[in-house]
Design a protein around this motif. Structure first.
Motif, PDB file in Angstrom:
ATOM      1  N   GLN A  57       0.904  -1.207   0.061  1.00 50.53           N
ATOM      2  CA  GLN A  57      -0.027  -0.084  -0.043  1.00 50.53           C
ATOM      3  C   GLN A  57       1.015   1.354   0.052  1.00 50.53           C
ATOM      4  O   GLN A  57       0.483   2.146  -0.660  1.00 50.53           O
ATOM      5  CB  GLN A  57      -0.927  -0.033   1.179  1.00 50.53           C
ATOM      6  CG  GLN A  57      -1.977   0.977   1.077  1.00 50.53           C
ATOM      7  CD  GLN A  57      -2.856   0.852   2.334  1.00 50.53           C
ATOM      8  OE1 GLN A  57      -2.636   1.267   3.466  1.00 50.53           O
ATOM      9  NE2 GLN A  57      -4.003   0.255   2.249  1.00 50.53           N
ATOM     10  N   ALA A  58       1.816   1.324   0.612  1.00 46.19           N
ATOM     11  CA  ALA A  58       2.787   2.454   0.923  1.00 46.19           C
ATOM     12  C   ALA A  58       3.243   2.845  -0.381  1.00 46.19           C
ATOM     13  O   ALA A  58       3.525   3.914  -1.089  1.00 46.19           O
ATOM     14  CB  ALA A  58       4.129   2.337   1.858  1.00 46.19           C
ATOM     15  N   VAL A  59       3.756   1.620  -1.344  1.00 45.81           N
ATOM     16  CA  VAL A  59       4.389   1.978  -2.653  1.00 45.81           C
ATOM     17  C   VAL A  59       3.297   2.225  -3.636  1.00 45.81           C
ATOM     18  O   VAL A  59       3.465   3.142  -4.426  1.00 45.81           O
ATOM     19  CB  VAL A  59       5.191   0.603  -2.876  1.00 45.81           C
ATOM     20  CG1 VAL A  59       5.837   0.798  -4.500  1.00 45.81           C
ATOM     21  CG2 VAL A  59       6.375   0.646  -2.013  1.00 45.81           C
ATOM     22  N   THR A  60       2.410   1.455  -3.649  1.00 46.79           N
ATOM     23  CA  THR A  60       1.340   1.674  -4.793  1.00 46.79           C
ATOM     24  C   THR A  60       0.570   2.968  -4.550  1.00 46.79           C
ATOM     25  O   THR A  60       0.320   3.473  -5.468  1.00 46.79           O
ATOM     26  CB  THR A  60       0.403   0.396  -4.856  1.00 46.79           C
ATOM     27  OG1 THR A  60      -0.293   0.246  -3.501  1.00 46.79           O
ATOM     28  CG2 THR A  60       0.952  -0.674  -5.276  1.00 46.79           C
ATOM     29  N   LYS A  61       0.171   3.219  -3.415  1.00 47.06           N
ATOM     30  CA  LYS A  61      -0.567   4.429  -3.133  1.00 47.06           C
ATOM     31  C   LYS A  61       0.516   5.787  -3.248  1.00 47.06           C
ATOM     32  O   LYS A  61       0.083   6.999  -3.473  1.00 47.06           O
ATOM     33  CB  LYS A  61      -1.251   4.553  -1.869  1.00 47.06           C
ATOM     34  CG  LYS A  61      -2.591   3.681  -2.083  1.00 47.06           C
ATOM     35  CD  LYS A  61      -3.339   3.726  -1.065  1.00 47.06           C
ATOM     36  CE  LYS A  61      -4.650   2.900  -1.300  1.00 47.06           C
ATOM     37  NZ  LYS A  61      -5.688   3.022  -0.187  1.00 47.06           N
ATOM     38  N   GLY A  62       1.412   5.761  -2.880  1.00 46.84           N
ATOM     39  CA  GLY A  62       2.375   6.823  -2.741  1.00 46.84           C
ATOM     40  C   GLY A  62       3.250   7.052  -3.938  1.00 46.84           C
ATOM     41  O   GLY A  62       3.909   7.993  -4.241  1.00 46.84           O
ATOM     42  N   PHE A  63       3.451   6.088  -5.027  1.00 46.73           N
ATOM     43  CA  PHE A  63       4.195   6.078  -6.092  1.00 46.73           C
ATOM     44  C   PHE A  63       3.563   5.450  -7.373  1.00 46.73           C
ATOM     45  O   PHE A  63       4.223   4.982  -8.176  1.00 46.73           O
ATOM     46  CB  PHE A  63       5.563   5.377  -5.871  1.00 46.73           C
ATOM     47  CG  PHE A  63       6.168   5.946  -4.653  1.00 46.73           C
ATOM     48  CD1 PHE A  63       7.005   7.029  -4.733  1.00 46.73           C
ATOM     49  CD2 PHE A  63       6.191   5.149  -3.691  1.00 46.73           C
ATOM     50  CE1 PHE A  63       7.481   7.599  -3.584  1.00 46.73           C
ATOM     51  CE2 PHE A  63       7.004   5.719  -2.269  1.00 46.73           C
ATOM     52  CZ  PHE A  63       7.534   6.845  -2.430  1.00 46.73           C
ATOM     53  N   ILE A  99      13.198  -4.908   1.733  1.00 50.65           N
ATOM     54  CA  ILE A  99      14.343  -4.123   1.108  1.00 50.65           C
ATOM     55  C   ILE A  99      14.025  -3.431  -0.011  1.00 50.65           C
ATOM     56  O   ILE A  99      13.158  -3.501  -0.778  1.00 50.65           O
ATOM     57  CB  ILE A  99      15.278  -5.584   0.625  1.00 50.65           C
ATOM     58  CG1 ILE A  99      15.235  -6.622   1.523  1.00 50.65           C
ATOM     59  CG2 ILE A  99      16.486  -4.885  -0.102  1.00 50.65           C
ATOM     60  CD1 ILE A  99      16.192  -6.437   2.659  1.00 50.65           C
ATOM     61  N   VAL A 100      14.817  -2.294   0.225  1.00 54.92           N
ATOM     62  CA  VAL A 100      14.464  -1.165  -0.796  1.00 54.92           C
ATOM     63  C   VAL A 100      15.768  -1.195  -1.371  1.00 54.92           C
ATOM     64  O   VAL A 100      16.934  -0.885  -0.823  1.00 54.92           O
ATOM     65  CB  VAL A 100      14.208  -0.001  -0.121  1.00 54.92           C
ATOM     66  CG1 VAL A 100      13.995   1.301  -1.280  1.00 54.92           C
ATOM     67  CG2 VAL A 100      12.847   0.003   0.562  1.00 54.92           C
ATOM     68  N   ALA A 101      16.113  -1.319  -2.705  1.00 55.77           N
ATOM     69  CA  ALA A 101      17.154  -1.194  -3.425  1.00 55.77           C
ATOM     70  C   ALA A 101      17.075  -0.053  -4.527  1.00 55.77           C
ATOM     71  O   ALA A 101      16.341  -0.031  -5.282  1.00 55.77           O
ATOM     72  CB  ALA A 101      17.244  -2.421  -4.271  1.00 55.77           C
ATOM     73  N   GLN A 102      18.436   0.594  -4.616  1.00 51.69           N
ATOM     74  CA  GLN A 102      18.420   1.668  -5.553  1.00 51.69           C
ATOM     75  C   GLN A 102      19.461   0.926  -6.730  1.00 51.69           C
ATOM     76  O   GLN A 102      20.294   0.645  -6.461  1.00 51.69           O
ATOM     77  CB  GLN A 102      19.169   3.007  -5.030  1.00 51.69           C
ATOM     78  CG  GLN A 102      19.291   4.102  -6.080  1.00 51.69           C
ATOM     79  CD  GLN A 102      20.305   5.016  -5.323  1.00 51.69           C
ATOM     80  OE1 GLN A 102      21.312   4.817  -4.894  1.00 51.69           O
ATOM     81  NE2 GLN A 102      19.819   6.356  -4.943  1.00 51.69           N
ATOM     82  N   SER A 133       9.183   7.447   2.837  1.00 51.00           N
ATOM     83  CA  SER A 133      10.353   8.425   3.038  1.00 51.00           C
ATOM     84  C   SER A 133      11.644   7.327   2.403  1.00 51.00           C
ATOM     85  O   SER A 133      12.559   8.102   1.978  1.00 51.00           O
ATOM     86  CB  SER A 133      10.460   8.596   4.340  1.00 51.00           C
ATOM     87  OG  SER A 133      10.851   7.670   5.169  1.00 51.00           O
ATOM     88  N   ASN A 134      11.647   6.184   2.668  1.00 55.09           N
ATOM     89  CA  ASN A 134      12.994   5.261   2.435  1.00 55.09           C
ATOM     90  C   ASN A 134      12.946   5.015   0.724  1.00 55.09           C
ATOM     91  O   ASN A 134      14.020   5.124   0.308  1.00 55.09           O
ATOM     92  CB  ASN A 134      13.014   4.119   3.021  1.00 55.09           C
ATOM     93  CG  ASN A 134      13.804   4.261   4.340  1.00 55.09           C
ATOM     94  OD1 ASN A 134      14.744   4.398   4.724  1.00 55.09           O
ATOM     95  ND2 ASN A 134      12.699   4.365   5.453  1.00 55.09           N
ATOM     96  N   MET A 139      15.337   7.595  -4.468  1.00 54.47           N
ATOM     97  CA  MET A 139      14.841   8.149  -5.961  1.00 54.47           C
ATOM     98  C   MET A 139      15.895   9.203  -6.314  1.00 54.47           C
ATOM     99  O   MET A 139      15.773   9.483  -7.487  1.00 54.47           O
ATOM    100  CB  MET A 139      13.285   8.499  -5.743  1.00 54.47           C
ATOM    101  CG  MET A 139      12.448   7.482  -5.725  1.00 54.47           C
ATOM    102  SD  MET A 139      10.776   7.959  -5.386  1.00 54.47           S
ATOM    103  CE  MET A 139      10.289   8.536  -6.940  1.00 54.47           C
ATOM    104  N   ASP A 140      16.429   9.935  -5.330  1.00 51.36           N
ATOM    105  CA  ASP A 140      17.252  11.055  -5.909  1.00 51.36           C
ATOM    106  C   ASP A 140      18.458  10.644  -6.323  1.00 51.36           C
ATOM    107  O   ASP A 140      19.020   9.721  -6.298  1.00 51.36           O
ATOM    108  CB  ASP A 140      17.469  11.947  -4.504  1.00 51.36           C
ATOM    109  CG  ASP A 140      16.450  12.433  -3.829  1.00 51.36           C
ATOM    110  OD1 ASP A 140      15.423  12.688  -4.696  1.00 51.36           O
ATOM    111  OD2 ASP A 140      16.464  12.654  -2.544  1.00 51.36           O
TER     112      ASP A 140
END
Length: 140
Positions: A57-63, A99-102, A133-134, A139-140
């Motif tokens: 939900q955090a990812v699909t709604k926020g991005f 896990i969040v990967a750049q 936020s993570n 994304m930057d």
């Protein structure tokens, strides 16, 4: 992380092919993107299901826009399945984890295990803000 693990990670991530979370239509992955991966067991308890749901939900709604263009991806991964073993090993996953990967130029540049999800699981709004936020940070 060793060079071979990064290569395995990249190959597994690349082999997925990006899919729009809203339509599930395949799109070409841009070389620079952020991938949020919720690793779970085959058998999941209510808390693990909740963390997976909040993460998605955090990812699909926020991005939503970024999901559509492939610059952000979200994946649910059963780390107990044989086909996901190399990916779980590359990210040192031993239990449920987000896990969040750049990814830069189609290579994993950095990643982090969002361990704080365990302490925020009973505070949905804080959980979602923490995940978002993570993702934004990468994304930057």
């Amino acid at each position: 992380m060793g060079r071979n693990c990064w290569i395995i990670c990249l190959l597994v991530i690349s082999s997925w092919g990006t899919q729009n979370a809203m339509s599930q239509a395949p799109v070409k992955s841009p070389p620079d993107r952020v991938i949020a991966m919720y690793f779970h067991r085959t058998q999941r308890c209510p808390t693990c299901k909740m963390m997976g749901g909040y993460s998605e939900q955090a990812v699909t709604k926020g991005f939503a826009k970024q999901l559509a263009d492939g610059s952000v991806e979200f994946r649910m991964i059963d780390y107990e399945k044989k086909e996901n073993a190399a990916l779980a090993q590359a990210y040192k996953v031993k239990g449920p984890a987000l896990i969040v990967a750049q990814i830069r130029s189609d290579k994993v540049r950095q990643y982090k295990d969002l361990e704080k999800i365990w302490s925020l699981v009973r505070e949905k709004d804080k959980f979602i803000a923490y995940v978002q936020s993570n993702v934004k940070e990468y994304m930057d």
